[in-house]
Design an enzyme around this catalytic site. Structure first.
Site, PDB file in Angstrom:
ATOM      1  N   GLU A   1       0.711  -1.254   0.079  1.00 46.94           N
ATOM      2  CA  GLU A   1       0.002  -0.148  -0.179  1.00 46.94           C
ATOM      3  C   GLU A   1       0.738   1.440   0.242  1.00 46.94           C
ATOM      4  O   GLU A   1       0.357   2.506  -0.138  1.00 46.94           O
ATOM      5  CB  GLU A   1      -1.024   0.071   1.142  1.00 46.94           C
TER       6      GLU A   1
ATOM      7  N   GLY B   1     -12.848  -3.411   2.142  1.00 46.97           N
ATOM      8  CA  GLY B   1     -13.871  -4.437   1.576  1.00 46.97           C
ATOM      9  C   GLY B   1     -15.147  -3.543   1.329  1.00 46.97           C
ATOM     10  O   GLY B   1     -15.544  -2.891   2.103  1.00 46.97           O
TER      11      GLY B   1
ATOM     12  N   ILE C   1     -13.220  -8.541   7.443  1.00 47.78           N
ATOM     13  CA  ILE C   1     -14.773  -9.119   7.500  1.00 47.78           C
ATOM     14  C   ILE C   1     -14.690  -9.865   6.365  1.00 47.78           C
ATOM     15  O   ILE C   1     -14.510  -9.666   5.088  1.00 47.78           O
ATOM     16  CB  ILE C   1     -15.514  -7.750   7.368  1.00 47.78           C
TER      17      ILE C   1
ATOM     18  N   MET D   1      -9.296  -1.420   8.304  1.00 51.40           N
ATOM     19  CA  MET D   1      -8.819  -1.751   9.781  1.00 51.40           C
ATOM     20  C   MET D   1      -7.917  -0.474  10.325  1.00 51.40           C
ATOM     21  O   MET D   1      -7.476  -0.643  11.440  1.00 51.40           O
ATOM     22  CB  MET D   1      -8.158  -3.248   9.718  1.00 51.40           C
TER      23      MET D   1
ATOM     24  N   ASP E   1     -12.251  -6.502  -2.154  1.00 50.88           N
ATOM     25  CA  ASP E   1     -13.049  -7.575  -2.013  1.00 50.88           C
ATOM     26  C   ASP E   1     -14.533  -6.882  -1.515  1.00 50.88           C
ATOM     27  O   ASP E   1     -14.746  -5.725  -1.211  1.00 50.88           O
ATOM     28  CB  ASP E   1     -12.611  -8.431  -0.869  1.00 50.88           C
TER      29      ASP E   1
HETATM   30  N1  ADE Z   1      -9.479  -4.583   3.991  1.00 51.34           N
HETATM   31  C1  ADE Z   1      -9.772  -4.941   2.751  1.00 51.34           C
HETATM   32  N2  ADE Z   1     -10.775  -5.811   2.822  1.00 51.34           N
HETATM   33  C2  ADE Z   1     -10.996  -5.809   4.041  1.00 51.34           C
HETATM   34  C3  ADE Z   1     -12.261  -6.470   4.714  1.00 51.34           C
HETATM   35  N3  ADE Z   1     -12.940  -7.457   4.247  1.00 51.34           N
HETATM   36  N4  ADE Z   1     -12.323  -6.362   6.010  1.00 51.34           N
HETATM   37  C4  ADE Z   1     -11.603  -5.630   6.865  1.00 51.34           C
HETATM   38  N5  ADE Z   1     -10.335  -4.950   6.059  1.00 51.34           N
HETATM   39  C5  ADE Z   1     -10.290  -5.074   4.857  1.00 51.34           C
END
Ligand code: ADE
Length: 236
Positions: A13, A79, A160, A180, A204
């Site tokens: 990142e 996400g 998640i 996060m 995602d």
């Molecule tokens: N960063 C990228 N995808 C995530 C997810 N699904 N949950 C938490 N942090 C993330």
């Protein structure tokens, strides 16, 4: 003069930004390497914080204390929490909050810290406008441009990866995407009086497919977010 702190949780990142730094000087602190220098001629400090709220809050505090940054940008992947927010789309924070702070038993709202009003941390208007402008410029160079979204980003110490968990987060907090670090960085920035914004690209959908999707999309999503940050620091 402006000096912008740029935080990403993972190597992928921040690495492309760190590689482009000129007059780079590295300072080690709290297990983190702070890369200070010029990005496209603009003073910045770029750092990998590590994942999660504690790492990112400590990182933001060090940027405030040791580097006197005037702005903080959090870049990375996230996400999606919203059906309209697709893989590799861009999300720019208008505000950030925690989804894993629960003090309802003490009379606080979900996400609110045990101090009234500490619930939503608002991103800086000017930085949001700069991020949007930078985004438009970056996606104008793409054959298949992603959508740009502005709104709430929701943070917790939890990757998640189930439809059930995702629905529970959405039910209480809404939001366009989850990650996060954004809220802990926003929280630290707020306590230090430093304007901030979070820029994320979607890796995602935070559901049962997240574990697999994350690895398929993380590199491209992280790269997109970094490209926008690079464009943005020149406009601040
Ligand atoms: N960063 C990228 N995808 C995530 C997810 N699904 N949950 C938490 N942090 C993330």
């Amino acid at each position: 003069m402006n000096k912008t702190g740029i935080i990403g949780a993972m190597e992928i990142e921040v690495n492309l930004l760190q590689e482009q730094l000129e007059q780079c000087r590295i300072t080690e602190k709290a297990g983190m390497s702070f890369y200070e220098g010029l990005l496209c001629g603009v003073p910045v400090v770029i750092v990998k914080s590590g994942a999660g709220k504690v790492n990112s809050a400590i990182c933001a505090q060090i940027l405030a204390d040791l580097f006197d940054v005037t702005h903080i940008i959090n870049t990375g992947v996230a996400g999606s929490l919203d059906a309209d927010v697709d893989y590799c789309d861009i999300v720019i924070s208008t505000e950030v909050c925690y989804h894993d702070m629960h003090n309802e038993a003490m009379g606080y709202k979900p996400g609110e810290q045990p101090r009234p009003g500490w619930l939503l941390y608002t991103a800086d208007e000017k930085m949001i406008a700069c991020a949007v402008e930078a985004c438009c410029k970056v996606i104008s160079r793409m054959e298949q441009p992603p959508a740009i979204h502005k709104g709430r980003i929701v943070t917790g110490d939890w990757f998640i990866n189930s439809a059930e968990r995702k629905a529970a987060v959405i039910a209480k907090f809404g939001g366009l995407c989850t990650e996060m670090e954004g809220a802990s960085i926003g929280h630290s920035a707020y306590l230090n009086g430093i304007p901030f914004v979070v820029i994320r690209s979607i890796s995602d959908k935070a559901d049962d497919s997240a574990d697999v999707d994350f690895h398929s999309f993380e590199l491209e999503a992280a790269r997109r977010s970094m490209e926008i940050v690079k464009e943005m620091v020149q406009k601040l």
